[in-house]
Design a protein around this motif. Structure first.
Motif, PDB file in Angstrom:
ATOM      1  N   ASP A 217      44.108  40.984  31.396  1.00 39.39           N
ATOM      2  CA  ASP A 217      42.842  41.665  31.173  1.00 39.39           C
ATOM      3  C   ASP A 217      41.774  40.704  30.684  1.00 39.39           C
ATOM      4  O   ASP A 217      41.609  40.517  29.492  1.00 39.39           O
ATOM      5  N   PRO A 218      41.049  40.109  31.604  1.00 34.82           N
ATOM      6  CA  PRO A 218      39.981  39.230  31.145  1.00 34.82           C
ATOM      7  C   PRO A 218      39.022  40.029  30.274  1.00 34.82           C
ATOM      8  O   PRO A 218      38.606  41.123  30.676  1.00 34.82           O
ATOM      9  N   PRO A 219      38.711  39.547  29.104  1.00 29.43           N
ATOM     10  CA  PRO A 219      37.925  40.329  28.170  1.00 29.43           C
ATOM     11  C   PRO A 219      36.483  40.541  28.628  1.00 29.43           C
ATOM     12  O   PRO A 219      35.869  41.528  28.308  1.00 29.43           O
ATOM     13  N   SER A 220      35.938  39.620  29.393  1.00 32.88           N
ATOM     14  CA  SER A 220      34.543  39.769  29.790  1.00 32.88           C
ATOM     15  C   SER A 220      34.309  38.837  30.958  1.00 32.88           C
ATOM     16  O   SER A 220      35.203  38.148  31.419  1.00 32.88           O
TER      17      SER A 220
ATOM     18  N   GLY B  77      35.253  31.511  30.921  1.00 29.51           N
ATOM     19  CA  GLY B  77      36.685  31.530  30.690  1.00 29.51           C
ATOM     20  C   GLY B  77      37.426  31.582  31.999  1.00 29.51           C
ATOM     21  O   GLY B  77      37.151  30.821  32.912  1.00 29.51           O
ATOM     22  N   ASP B  78      38.361  32.507  32.101  1.00 25.93           N
ATOM     23  CA  ASP B  78      39.202  32.577  33.285  1.00 25.93           C
ATOM     24  C   ASP B  78      38.703  33.571  34.318  1.00 25.93           C
ATOM     25  O   ASP B  78      39.376  33.814  35.305  1.00 25.93           O
ATOM     26  N   VAL B  79      37.583  34.168  34.084  1.00 25.62           N
ATOM     27  CA  VAL B  79      37.088  35.140  35.057  1.00 25.62           C
ATOM     28  C   VAL B  79      36.533  34.400  36.273  1.00 25.62           C
ATOM     29  O   VAL B  79      35.790  33.441  36.152  1.00 25.62           O
TER      30      VAL B  79
ATOM     31  N   ASP C  28      39.409  30.653  43.469  1.00 23.54           N
ATOM     32  CA  ASP C  28      39.903  29.304  43.213  1.00 23.54           C
ATOM     33  C   ASP C  28      39.123  28.675  42.048  1.00 23.54           C
ATOM     34  O   ASP C  28      37.913  28.451  42.162  1.00 23.54           O
ATOM     35  N   SER C  29      39.824  28.395  40.985  1.00 21.44           N
ATOM     36  CA  SER C  29      39.132  27.856  39.811  1.00 21.44           C
ATOM     37  C   SER C  29      38.709  26.402  40.002  1.00 21.44           C
ATOM     38  O   SER C  29      37.907  25.886  39.239  1.00 21.44           O
TER      39      SER C  29
ATOM     40  N   THR D 169      27.595  35.208  36.170  1.00 26.37           N
ATOM     41  CA  THR D 169      27.932  33.796  36.028  1.00 26.37           C
ATOM     42  C   THR D 169      29.339  33.748  35.446  1.00 26.37           C
ATOM     43  O   THR D 169      29.583  34.305  34.378  1.00 26.37           O
ATOM     44  N   VAL D 170      30.242  33.162  36.171  1.00 24.52           N
ATOM     45  CA  VAL D 170      31.638  33.094  35.721  1.00 24.52           C
ATOM     46  C   VAL D 170      32.135  31.663  35.851  1.00 24.52           C
ATOM     47  O   VAL D 170      31.367  30.752  36.169  1.00 24.52           O
ATOM     48  N   ALA D 171      33.421  31.470  35.615  1.00 26.40           N
ATOM     49  CA  ALA D 171      33.955  30.113  35.520  1.00 26.40           C
ATOM     50  C   ALA D 171      33.753  29.300  36.785  1.00 26.40           C
ATOM     51  O   ALA D 171      33.528  28.090  36.717  1.00 26.40           O
TER      52      ALA D 171
END
Ligand SMILES: *[C@@H]1O[C@H](CO)[C@@H](O)[C@H](O)[C@H]1NC(C)=O
Length: 227
Positions: A70-73, A77-79, A110-111, A211-213
């Motif tokens: 459960d990504p917190p937001s 981070g990992d989102v 893909d991170s 905006t995410v990782a």
């Protein structure tokens, strides 16, 4: 891969939720946080491709256990972009197209690869004179059945992929004035602030939705000329 996927193309008139089969659900990612679920679950792609005829269940690999469930937001981070594409209903047609193109979905998950997603509003997609998977040249050479049968569906998928990739840039952050090329074409694209944020072709950027990782989702009022 071709043999794994049964394209189910819906060519009926209106671009609307009637076109969808929620067949490809719960793929490679853990479930969205409860707050996101109603949006994510109501996503209705126009074209449902990723159906495994060998049995029920998604074709995508199982969830990566190293990922938090459960990504917190969405504050980084990992989102991933893949987590947030479905959040904004105003772009859910485009989000559905992305899901239908495996390479595009994988990239957004893909991170190690950043992407700026240029997601046209549903209203812009609906205004197109043809569906994103239709190419007048195909009708010209093949006639009205250009998208029927296995070959036709492959053709539609290739066209849809071109459309999707013309709306994904292989960079993020993307500073003003910096010329880049979309994954799917050779045309320079940049943005400037002039009566609002504009891309070439006078395409207006409505907002940066997330905006995410691994990048950002920009919402566009228009569709790029991708043909
Ligand atoms: C990838 O994009 C995110 C969001 O814009 C940014 O925070 C991060 O620094 C970027 N990473 C690279 C390697 O550019």
């Amino acid at each position: 891969m071709k043999s794994l996927f049964v394209p189910v193309l819906a060519f009926s008139a209106a671009v609307s939720s009637q076109l969808v089969l929620p067949l490809f659900r719960g793929g490679s990612r853990p479930p969205a946080p409860p707050s996101l679920q109603p949006l994510a679950r109501s996503q209705t792609p126009l074209v449902n491709i990723l159906v495994d005829p060998a049995g029920p269940g998604p074709v995508m690999p199982p969830p990566d256990p190293s990922r938090p469930v459960d990504p917190p937001s969405n504050s980084g981070g990992d989102v991933m972009l893949s987590d947030v594409m479905g959040r904004d209903r105003s772009i859910n047609l485009f989000a559905g197209f992305v899901r239908d193109i495996e390479s595009a979905s994988q990239r957004l998950d893909d991170s190690s690869k950043n992407t700026t997603v240029l997601a046209p509003l549903n209203s812009a997609v609906e205004k197109l004179p043809r569906k994103p998977w239709e190419d007048p040249r195909d009708y010209g050479t093949l006639g009205p059945n250009a998208y029927e049968g296995d070959d036709g569906q492959d053709r539609a998928l290739r066209n849809l992929r071109r459309f999707v990739e013309a709306h994904m840039l292989p960079v993020n952050p993307w500073p003003a004035g910096e010329k880049v090329k979309a994954i799917g074409d050779d045309l320079d694209i940049w943005w400037e602030d002039k009566d609002g944020t504009k891309l070439p072709g006078n395409i207006e950027v409505v907002s940066i939705a997330s905006t995410v990782a691994n990048g950002q989702v920009w919402i566009l009022k228009g569709v790029r000329n991708y043909a």
